[in-house]
Design an enzyme around this catalytic site. Sequence first.
Site, mmCIF file in Angstrom:
data_model
loop_
_atom_site.group_PDB
_atom_site.id
_atom_site.type_symbol
_atom_site.label_atom_id
_atom_site.label_comp_id
_atom_site.label_asym_id
_atom_site.label_seq_id
_atom_site.Cartn_x
_atom_site.Cartn_y
_atom_site.Cartn_z
ATOM 1 C CG HIS A 40 42.692 40.451 41.190
ATOM 2 N ND1 HIS A 40 42.794 41.268 39.743
ATOM 3 C CD2 HIS A 40 42.040 39.544 40.938
ATOM 4 C CE1 HIS A 40 41.608 40.463 39.110
ATOM 5 N NE2 HIS A 40 41.259 39.358 39.618
ATOM 6 C CG HIS A 46 44.144 32.830 36.908
ATOM 7 N ND1 HIS A 46 43.286 32.336 37.252
ATOM 8 C CD2 HIS A 46 43.867 34.040 36.306
ATOM 9 C CE1 HIS A 46 42.060 32.814 36.967
ATOM 10 N NE2 HIS A 46 42.748 33.865 36.165
HETATM 11 P P1 2AM Z 1 40.632 36.528 36.124
HETATM 12 O O1 2AM Z 1 40.778 36.104 37.616
HETATM 13 O O2 2AM Z 1 40.957 35.697 35.159
HETATM 14 O O3 2AM Z 1 41.435 37.840 35.604
HETATM 15 C C1 2AM Z 1 36.759 40.789 37.531
HETATM 16 O O4 2AM Z 1 36.020 40.825 36.288
HETATM 17 C C2 2AM Z 1 37.542 39.253 37.794
HETATM 18 O O5 2AM Z 1 36.664 38.331 37.648
HETATM 19 C C3 2AM Z 1 38.618 39.290 36.819
HETATM 20 O O6 2AM Z 1 39.760 39.107 37.553
HETATM 21 C C4 2AM Z 1 38.140 37.928 36.029
HETATM 22 O O7 2AM Z 1 39.045 37.080 35.825
HETATM 23 C C5 2AM Z 1 37.299 37.564 36.984
HETATM 24 N N1 2AM Z 1 36.100 36.823 36.019
HETATM 25 C C6 2AM Z 1 35.288 37.707 35.191
HETATM 26 N N2 2AM Z 1 34.612 36.628 34.581
HETATM 27 C C7 2AM Z 1 34.781 35.437 35.221
HETATM 28 C C8 2AM Z 1 34.006 34.462 34.937
HETATM 29 N N3 2AM Z 1 33.040 34.353 34.077
HETATM 30 N N4 2AM Z 1 34.477 33.382 35.678
HETATM 31 C C9 2AM Z 1 35.514 33.484 36.494
HETATM 32 N N5 2AM Z 1 36.079 34.591 36.964
HETATM 33 C C10 2AM Z 1 35.588 35.549 36.097
#
Ligand code: 2AM
Length: 174
Positions: free
Chosen positions: A41, A123
């Site tokens: 996603h 991304h």
């Molecule tokens: P991602 O978008 O890089 O994959 C659920 O955990 C989603 O939220 C994941 O897709 C994750 O990263 C994003 N996520 C998790 N922790 C985060 C953070 N501290 N800051 C921003 N996005 C985060």
Amino acid sequence: MAAKRLFFGIGLAPQQTTHIQSWLSQHVKAKKAPTLSRNWHLTLAFLAQVDKAQEDDVIAFANRLMLPFFQLHFASTGYWSHNGIFYLQPDHINAALRSLAEPLREYGEKLGLYRNPYPFSPHITLFRGVKPMPLVDVPIEPFSLDVTHFHLYQSHSLDDGLHYTPVETFALNA
Ligand code: 2AM
């Protein structure tokens, strides 16, 4: 009721998931397995832990957004060495995408849910915590994503691993 780990995001259609899977398996060499394809996603706004009243609040806010649908084009990859995230990125800064993500991020911050340490960097995470950077011998065949909806996802672990499950879906308008 227990708080949920929630984030707003855009999902992929089965066609794009298959396209990415096939390219990954044929043309990308990495020291660990990719993220689960069912979870691919694009995160619009990460909210972290959200209680029921806050969840209702962010849902009402997202329902009030009146934004047009748009298209994203993906043709390139990137890598962040500090967290080992290898990702697909849209091929230009998309104003429509930004006008969807920014208010959602800002609203989460206003509610005190999560303060984003980085500017919005769209991304699709394909590997997490991978070192060194995966080797790509043939770039991905460019593909497009029609964004007509976005979702509020819950991140939770079940017996078969991590799931990102839509708990609410929002339509973009023509
Ligand atoms: P991602 O978008 O890089 O994959 C659920 O955990 C989603 O939220 C994941 O897709 C994750 O990263 C994003 N996520 C998790 N922790 C985060 C953070 N501290 N800051 C921003 N996005 C985060």
